[in-house]
Every structure is written in C-alpha cells, then in structure tokens.
Design a protein around this motif. Structure first.
Motif, mmCIF file in Angstrom:
data_model
loop_
_atom_site.group_PDB
_atom_site.id
_atom_site.type_symbol
_atom_site.label_atom_id
_atom_site.label_comp_id
_atom_site.label_asym_id
_atom_site.label_seq_id
_atom_site.Cartn_x
_atom_site.Cartn_y
_atom_site.Cartn_z
ATOM 1 N N ARG A 1 37.141 73.960 59.532
ATOM 2 C CA ARG A 1 37.445 72.894 58.583
ATOM 3 C C ARG A 1 36.389 72.863 57.491
ATOM 4 N NH1 ARG A 1 36.206 71.516 63.547
ATOM 5 N NH2 ARG A 1 34.537 70.018 64.012
ATOM 6 N N TYR A 2 36.807 72.274 56.388
ATOM 7 C CA TYR A 2 35.997 72.290 55.172
ATOM 8 C C TYR A 2 35.671 70.857 54.773
ATOM 9 C CZ TYR A 2 38.091 76.933 55.155
ATOM 10 O OH TYR A 2 38.514 78.196 55.513
ATOM 11 N N ALA A 3 34.446 70.682 54.307
ATOM 12 C CA ALA A 3 34.009 69.362 53.875
ATOM 13 C C ALA A 3 33.232 69.504 52.580
ATOM 14 C CB ALA A 3 33.139 68.705 54.942
ATOM 15 N N ALA A 4 33.426 68.552 51.694
ATOM 16 C CA ALA A 4 32.703 68.534 50.421
ATOM 17 C C ALA A 4 32.296 67.108 50.119
ATOM 18 C CB ALA A 4 33.573 69.085 49.291
ATOM 19 N N ALA A 5 31.084 66.966 49.593
ATOM 20 C CA ALA A 5 30.568 65.639 49.273
ATOM 21 C C ALA A 5 29.818 65.691 47.958
ATOM 22 C CB ALA A 5 29.646 65.135 50.384
ATOM 23 N N VAL A 6 29.856 64.591 47.244
ATOM 24 C CA VAL A 6 29.083 64.448 46.020
ATOM 25 C C VAL A 6 28.288 63.163 46.118
ATOM 26 C CG1 VAL A 6 31.016 63.309 44.837
ATOM 27 C CG2 VAL A 6 29.173 64.358 43.497
ATOM 28 N N LYS A 7 27.014 63.230 45.694
ATOM 29 C CA LYS A 7 26.142 62.063 45.754
ATOM 30 C C LYS A 7 25.592 61.785 44.362
ATOM 31 C CE LYS A 7 23.131 61.428 49.089
ATOM 32 N NZ LYS A 7 21.909 61.566 49.932
ATOM 33 N N LEU A 8 25.666 60.550 43.974
ATOM 34 C CA LEU A 8 25.107 60.068 42.712
ATOM 35 C C LEU A 8 23.976 59.109 43.048
ATOM 36 C CD1 LEU A 8 25.182 59.495 39.604
ATOM 37 C CD2 LEU A 8 26.867 57.707 40.128
ATOM 38 N N ARG A 9 22.798 59.358 42.463
ATOM 39 C CA ARG A 9 21.659 58.505 42.791
ATOM 40 C C ARG A 9 20.837 58.221 41.543
ATOM 41 N NH1 ARG A 9 17.605 58.854 47.962
ATOM 42 N NH2 ARG A 9 16.327 57.056 47.401
ATOM 43 N N PHE A 10 20.522 56.932 41.352
ATOM 44 C CA PHE A 10 19.666 56.505 40.240
ATOM 45 C C PHE A 10 18.560 55.610 40.790
ATOM 46 C CE2 PHE A 10 23.746 57.350 38.204
ATOM 47 C CZ PHE A 10 23.343 58.189 37.167
#
Length: 996
Positions: free
Chosen positions: A987-996
């Motif tokens: 299985r495949y997983a993708a994540a994006v994180k935005l941090r300020f």
C-alpha cells in the motif's frame, strides 16, 4: 524562574535519549528546540532509563524504556496508536483495526502478552479515561498529532503509577510550549485500490504575556474504509483448518436441519424441494462478507494551556475530546442454532422434509398426511383444538443473505479534562497538585440480526385459504418467512422487515476521577556529591462503569446470531494511594564511575479489594565510562476491575474446531459415549434421546461453541514479581547497545480456564468422576456445544484468583549515527525481543500452557519467539531522507498440546472449491518466519513545506494461510492471523505538512 521544568506537568521522564537516533535529519532542529524548551537537553547517544516520578535529568535510572518519536510515526504513516504499538517487539497484537468479529469498538495494547488489562496507558504520565468496564484505555482516542514521543516501559511499575502496571506502561508525551501552525494531510490506499485512509490535522500554538503563558489547540479528522476478505485471493473462500476443504457454517443456504429426522440432521437441496437426510456438504462461506480492515471515522480536539501566575506558581490545563465510530461487518444472519417450533402443514416446507419429520417422530402415514394437509393452525375456526395439527421442535439453520449483512456501529464519545498547579518550594524541590476527570460513552447499534420471538412467530405459517400463506398469529404485523427456500426465496420484504430490520442498542459508560499531589526534587545532601533525589505523593482515583442494554440485547437468545447477551452492569470502586521513591547516588568518580541505588513503595487502599503494598528496589552501576549495568526488582499488583467484579453470568462464544463427541468419535468408545450422553442429559434431554444423538452430532458451526462465565465479586488483588537486569554499552559517542533480561510472574491471577483446559481435561480421561466433565453442558436438542445461549450453556468457565502467568526473555537495542560526508548522514536502530516463555495456568489442576511460538484456540493472538524492528535512514543535504524499515517475525506452529488433543491440522494440496488457492501445497501446522519492509521518502521542499511518501509492505508479502478454525475467531480470521501478518498487501501513503 526554574519551576523544575523536567516534565513536572506530567511526572513523565525527563530525557529524550534514543528517540533522537531514529529521527530524520530534517527533524533535528525542531527536536533540539523542543529539548531546550522543556529544559532537558541530552546528548543523542543518551539512554532513556525512566519509569519513575523522580524528574532529575542527570540520573540514569534502572527501568529500561523504549521510545518511539513522532518522526518515526510520520515516516511509517501511522494514523492511530494501536497500529504501531501492536508491532512493538515487546507487545502482542490485541484488539484493533484488523479484528472484525470480536471487536467491541475499541483498540488496546498488550505488553509482554500478559493481557491488555495488565498494562497502563497514560497521557503525560496520568491515567486516561477508560473505555469500558475493564478500565482499559481505547487507543483510538489518543491524538497522535500532538504527541511528541511515546515511551514504553515493559515490566512492573505499580510503585510508580499504581495498580495495573504489571506488563508495563505506555506513556504518550505531548508537545510542550508548541508555537506556530502545523497542518498535515495524508492519504493511504492499497495496491488493490481499497482500504483508503484519509487523515488531516491542524495544530496551532502561541506564547502570550511575554512568554509567561502558552496555549495549544489541535483538531483532527480521520476516515478509514473497509477491506473485505472477499477481495483477497487467500481469504475468498473459508477453508477448514483440519480438512483443507471449503468450509464455513452449518447455518447455511439451503438450510441445514438438526432435529427429529431418522439421521438426526440433513440439508435441503439447492432447489428447496428435496431433503438429504444425514448429509451436510454445503456449508455457508461467510468469508467474503467479513473485513480485514474495520471502517473507522474520528473527530478529535486537543487543547492545553499553562500560565505562570507568579515566579513560583504555574497553572496548567489540558482537555481531550474525541468522537469516533468503528464499524464491524459480519456475514448475513439467519436462524442460526436456536431450537424452533415448526408446523408440519407449513406450505413452505418441502414434502421430502415433512416426510423425514414424520419418520423421525414415528407418525403413521395417516397421521402424517392429516398433519401435512390441515388448513388450520393449532386451533380450528371455532376455537377448538385441531387434532391433526403437528408441531415439531427442530433447528432450522438457514442463512439469510436476502436480509443483508449484520453490522455493529460502535460510536464512542470521550472527554478528558486535567487541571492543576505546580511550582517550586526551593531551587531543588518542586510541587504539583492536579486533578482530572474523564468520561466515555460507547453506543453500539446492531442491525441485520433476527429477533427470535418474531422469527418464531413468522415460522408458524399456515394456508390462508386463498392459495397463499399467512402467519398463524398475525398480531404485530407478522408476515410469514420461508427458511426452507433456496437463495432469493426468503419471503416477502414485509417478512424481512418484520424479522430482521430492527436495531439493538447497548450503551457502555465509564468515568475516572483522580487527584494527586507530588513533591519531588533533591534533598540537598547525599552520600556522594550528588544529592539524594526523591518523590513523595498521594493519589485518589474513582472508577465507575455501567452498561445499559435494551430488552432484546440483555435477554439471552433474543437476538439471533448476536452471540451472548449483554446484561446490565453497574459498578464502581475507589482507591487511595500514598507513595515515595528515592534515588541515592552512592559513589561518584571513585573506584567506579558511578553507583546509584533506587527504592520505592506504594500503599493502596481499594474500596472493593482491601489494601495492598507494592515496592521496588534497583540501581545502576557504571564501572567505567561507556558501560552501565542496571537492574530492578518490583512487587506489582492489579485489583479486579468493574467487569471482573460485577458482570452477571452469561453465555457467550468461544472457539473449538474439533468436538470429541461429534461424528463417529464416541462410537465404540463406551467411556466417551457415557460422558457425552450425560452432558446432553445435563442440558435437559432424556437418556434415550441423548443416546440417539451419538454418531450424529455435528462439529461446532464455524468453529464456535458456547461458554458460560461472568464476574465474581469475591475475586481479590492479583500480585506479580517483576525484575530486569541489563547493560548499556556506549563504546562510541554515536553508538549504543542495550541488553536487558526481563522476568514477570503473576500469582493469584484473575483468570478463567481455557477451552482446552476443560475439553482436554474431560475427554482425555472421560468418566463420571472426572470433575472437568461436569463443567460441560450440551444442547438437549442437538447434542452439540453450539446453540442459542438461552438453551446451551456449553463450557462453564468460572472466574477465580487461582491463575498463574509467567513470562521472561531478553530485549536488545542497537543504535548508531554518523556523518558519511558533510552532506550525507546515516542513522540505524534496531529493537528486538526474544521471549523465552509465556506460561498460563488457570487453576492448579489446569495445564501450565506455553503459548510462545504457538497458535491455537487456547493462545489467542500470536507471540513469536523472536521479533525485531529495524530502521536505516540516509539523509542528503538536510533536505531529503530515504528510510527503510524491516520487521522480522520468527516462525510459529500449531500448539503441540492442542495438536495432540484435536489431531494434526491439514497438510497437502488444497482441493477444488477453495477458490484461487486451490492446488497450493500447504501445511496448516506451521507459519514460517516473515519479514516486512517499508520504504519512506521525505523531502523538505521549502522551509515550510514537507512531503512524505511511504510504501508499506514493499515486497507485497502474502500471509500464510492456516484455515479459519485453528484459533480464536478474533485473531484467526479469513484463513490467516490478520493482526499479526499483513492481510492488506502493498500500500501507498503520501502526506504533506505545512508549518509556520
């Protein structure tokens, strides 16, 4: 201001230690900032040795603790805590997302395999709101987005944290003084295109009033789709573990009849017109309807705040809210194994079955014809008794896919509130006073199950005088149902709605009130240059729990195919504790580098179980730099929980694939026959009828049997001795090795016998004088151990303090980090556990059963002898990480004692009819060693954006099949053990994180 900031708020350990070794390079700056914020800097190679309320970060204490960082979870794309805790080398998979039939809507952790009720789950060092009457914590409610790291102490910790910490402690430590905005979104999907998981979290935090205060708010959402067993080749068809043939349930379609026919059982033909007496060859394949991944939806909110009221006083608060729904989906229901009354003149009944009933009942041809052709029910039109009417007591086992699957939606709503004050008494002594309160409510709503009373009413169907069929009793809107028909011919939609389209509801509520006061620090003097550190305090806890069921749910047999009844429970207890711990540096920089001794004690007073004293002693010895020896010995305890004390005695389900009284097993064996007959008579049958069942008893349907058990208000505290001894070796600054031996022995354990304790105890030496044989009560109608819970008690399993549990083994870890070049870094860590034994003896006369490396109906979830988790990570230019994780599970085999009792499981070529796996060579007696690899890529696209891509089960390993009835239903499902071995595939997983 100092405020003893070493996690005083949580009474949690103070150092990060090995957690940093597993972190990708991109997270190093953040981790270092967090260290400085909490005032606990530690070199990357430091060893985490916690499990104490003493918060001095300069002391390496004696209890070994492993750490899982939030960055590890991000690389693995972990969404709920149970996912990674069940894969710990020191844990055995408990109830979680891979458990469908047997999942009560919560997920738990089972450290060391001594039971999920023998370890504690903490949030920032405090007990969290329990899920139910057992007092266990539902891991589905832990907000991972705000978790900085998870510390796992395996072994006794009752002195530190109070009762229940026999197997160990899982402490989730939240991010402190979080400042900024962090938003994460992730998506997962299997290579087959199912099992979609979406998760999103937003966390915002800020300091205020010139840094005197901080507030954090985190909001999360998750949605997880089902993966059906019918969507995998190895689980499409149910396979018998001992026959190797296509298996399933005798609650089948066409219906299986168990009752007064010449042979005692048989099955209708596919067209619904014929009946084959003495034949059962078309079991119902329930696999495709069940799931490997339970649907799950969650909303969660976390908030915390702290504020320095003065230079010596800080106020802190924390709140957790969670609402989640776990859905279990099991195969369509039906009439199952209840005994029903059916009328001979039912127009739906085929003539072949009616004739078999007449022969079995000894009716004359004239009586049979009259009974078959009467146009009335038990009474005639004038209200007088109908002399020709014949009613038969029988089991009509008919599956009803026309009514849809059976579903249980468990919706849990939880809140947990914490508030307190902390401060300094002196520069080296601090204090904390806190209180917390939490409640959980879990509502179970069942659908697709038949109601017995309505099904029985619908079964008494008579001619309506106009060529149709009607219920003999038409009250309540009854419509006649056809359990004798082929698929698609169950009856009208009105009949389906009347019998099946009803909802059952069970509400379970639990609460925890606690208050504690702690003073800790150092005394300012000691034997060596370093002062003696201490922690003293007092705690109060009150648990309450209730279970409220509707009338059908709490009435045995009222819900057909719903397992045991759920009677109401209402209980509570409280405990008052006082405790003290000391860490005494004895030698420093003398003929040895360092020697520190530890001691602690806790006195507990339970409102239900009396008083108990637990204690610990331990210490660390560093003869030279780079080598530290550590060890501790503890006396721990666990008080009976509300369920163990107050649950009424009820009949539910357990597992047994081979019944010694079934089939021809008793034929020709006088001693076995006599015992089987006596157990049928004990169920209410006559001696003559019981004798007639010998040779005609079916094996347990779907490998499930009835067991009767419940709480016992007389059980007391169970005690345990736990000890560890080990070494920490640091030959280089960036290399560390730990090795620790652990030993846990639980005495006066609150337990019930296993199924084979009774079955083997009786049938290995069958006689009227054998006390085990009197604890088995069979169906008066069929002679089997399955049936309606209000008719068949099955195995009588009493709860007592007579049990003993023993386990021991060795934990090892190796951690290494280096810079290959100025731009390329490498990090490596491996954690492993060798479990020497895990023995369970329910009573002094029961078998002292070994379950390490074995699987069977007696051993529950699988515990391999060796388990290792390894991760290697390369970092490039502080922008890109490549990380490979390897999980190794040692091979296991069918439990020898059970194998001797039931015979070998199937070995050979799977026959036709078993679906895509037909023709495979199999040996259901063994599961070979397994390795899983996960590949993760992390890219810091900008200072504020980060992307992670993970391929789980990189090599797409398929699980080893062992059939569906060699183990307990909760863990042996879909021909495999899906909690231990990956059923989903790549299985495949993708994540994006935005941090300020």
């Amino acid at each position: 201001m100092k405020l003893n900031t070493y996690f005083k708020a949580s009474s949690a350990p103070a150092v990060l230690g090995l957690a940093l070794l597993a972190q990708p390079a991109l997270a190093q700056d953040v981790a270092a900032e967090d260290e400085e914020t909490v005032g606990a800097p530690a070199p990357a190679a430091a060893i985490v040795v916690t499990g104490s309320r003493i918060t001095n970060p300069n002391l390496e204490l004696a209890s070994p603790v492993s750490v899982v960082s939030s960055e590890d979870l991000e690389l693995a794309q972990t969404n709920v805590a149970e996912e990674f805790l069940r894969e710990l080398p020191s844990a055995v998979p408990s109830v979680g997302s891979a458990v469908n039939n047997g999942n009560g809507g919560s997920s738990f952790v089972n450290l060391r395999g001594v039971g999920s009720n023998r370890n504690l789950v903490l949030l920032d060092g405090r007990r969290f709101t329990p899920a139910d009457t057992t007092g266990r914590v539902d891991l589905n409610n832990i907000p991972l987005a705000i978790i900085e790291r998870t510390e796992i102490l395996t072994g006794g910790a009752s002195t530190t944290y109070g009762a229940d910490a026999i197997g160990g402690v899982v402490n989730f430590v939240t991010k402190t003084d979080f400042e900024g905005l962090e938003a994460t979104a992730s998506q997962q999907i299997t290579e087959e295109g199912d099992g979609n998981v979406f998760r999103a979290d937003v966390t915002i935090g800020a300091n205020f009033d010139d840094g005197r205060g901080n507030a954090v708010l985190s909001i999360g959402y998750q949605n997880q789709d089902a993966v059906y067993q019918g969507d995998r080749d190895f689980s499409l068809f149910n396979i018998g573990s001992f026959s190797g043939a296509a298996g399933g349930s005798s609650n089948a379609i066409p219906a299986v009849i168990v009752g007064p026919t010449p042979a005692g059982f048989g099955q209708l033909t596919d067209d619904g017109q014929g009946y084959l007496d003495g034949v059962f060859d078309r079991p119902f394949n329930f696999n495709p309807f069940n799931v490997f991944l339970t649907p799950f939806e969650r909303f969660n909110v976390y908030g915390s705040a702290n504020y320095e009221v003065s230079d010596n006083v800080e106020v802190f608060t924390q709140a957790v809210f969670s609402k989640n729904t776990v859905s279990t989906i099991i195969a369509p229901g039906g009439s199952f194994f209840n005994t029903y009354q059916v009328n001979l003149n039912n127009p739906f009944m085929p003539d072949a079955l009616a004739n078999a009933f007449c022969d079995g009942l000894g009716l004359t041809a004239a009586e049979c014809t009259a009974g078959r052709n009467t146009q009335f029910g038990a009474t005639l039109a004038d209200g007088s008794a109908n002399p020709d009417y014949v009613e038969i007591s029988t089991s009509v086992r008919r599956r009803t896919p026309e009514a849809g699957s059976r579903t249980s939606d468990f919706t849990t709503t939880l809140f947990n509130l914490v508030g307190g004050l902390r401060g300094d008494i002196t520069d080296s002594i601090g204090w904390e006073v806190s209180g917390s309160y939490g409640e959980s409510e879990r509502i179970q709503r069942q659908g697709g199950f038949a109601r017995f009373d309505r099904l029985q009413q619908s079964l008494i169907a008579i001619p309506d005088g106009a060529g149709g069929v009607q219920c003999a009793d038409t009250s309540g809107g009854c419509a006649p149902i056809n359990l004798f028909g082929p698929f698609g011919d169950l009856g009208s939609q009105e009949a389906i709605d009347y019998v099946f389209n009803l909802t059952q509801q069970v509400i379970t509520q639990a609460s925890l009130t606690q208050a504690q006061a702690v003073i800790d620090g150092d005394l300012g003097f000691g034997i060596s240059a370093t002062p003696i550190s201490f922690a003293v305090g007092a705690e109060y806890r009150k648990y309450t729990a209730t279970r409220l069921s509707d009338e059908a749910s709490q009435t045995p047999g009222a819900v057909v195919g719903g397992g045991g009844a759920a009677p109401d429970i209402d209980g509570s207890y409280n405990v008052k504790d006082v405790f003290a711990e000391f860490a005494i540096p004895v030698i420093e920089d003398s003929f040895v580098r360092e020697l520190t001794l530890e001691a602690g004690g806790r006195y507990s007073d339970y409102s239900t179980a009396g008083s108990e004293f637990t204690w610990k002693v331990g210490g660390t010895l560093t003869p030279i730099d780079g080598i530290t020896y550590r060890g501790n010995y503890q006396r721990s305890s666990r008080a009976p929980n509300i369920g163990e004390l107050f649950t009424p005695v009820t009949t539910g389900l357990s597992n047994l694939a081979v019944d010694p009284c079934a089939g021809t097993n008793p034929v020709g064996n006088a001693a076995l026959t006599a015992v089987c007959v006596s157990q049928i008579v004990a169920g209410g049958a006559t001696q003559a009828f019981a004798q007639s069942r010998i040779g005609n008893i079916l094996q347990p349907a779907a490998g499930q049997i009835n067991v009767t058990s419940g709480g016992n208000p007389n059980v007391g505290v169970e005690t345990a001795t736990t000890w560890t001894v080990g070494a920490i070796i640091e030959p280089l600054y960036n290399l560390s090795l730990t090795i620790d031996y652990f030993n846990i022995k639980v005495e006066d354990a609150i337990t019930t016998p296993t199924v084979d304790d009774l079955v083997g105890g009786c049938y290995n030496n069958p006689s009227a004088a054998n006390p085990f044989c009197s604890l088995i009560v069979r169906s008066a109608a069929t002679g089997g151990l399955d049936g309606s819970p209000n008719e068949v008690p099955g195995l009588l399993l009493s709860l007592s303090n007579l049990g003993t549990i023993e386990t021991d083994g060795i934990d090892v870890s190796l951690n290494y980090r280096t810079d290959i070049t100025d731009d390329i870094g490498f990090r490596f860590n491996t954690y492993g556990t060798w479990t020497n034994r895990n023995l369970f003896q329910a009573t002094p006369t029961s078998i002292n059963r070994e379950c390490v490396s074995y699987y069977s109906v007696n051993c529950g979830s699988i515990q391999p002898e060796f388990v290792f988790n390894t991760r290697a990570t390369f970092s490039f230019y502080d922008e890109f990480d490549v990380s490979l994780a390897w999980r190794y599970l040692d091979g296991v085999e069918f439990e020898p004692l059970q194998r001797a009792q039931s015979g070998d499981a199937f070995v050979g070529t799977l026959p036709e009819g078993t679906g895509p796996v037909a023709g495979q060579e199999v040996d259901f007696n063994t599961i070979p060693a397994e390795s899983y690899f996960d590949l993760s890529l992390r890219w810091a696209a900008t200072e504020n954006f980060e992307f992670i891509v993970t391929v789980q089960n990189l090599l797409d390993n398929k699980p080893t099949i062992v059939g569906s009835d060699i183990g307990s239903t909760a863990f042996n499902s879909g021909n495999i053990y899906p909690s231990t071995y990956d059923a989903l595939g790549r299985r495949y997983a993708a994540a994006v994180k935005l941090r300020f």
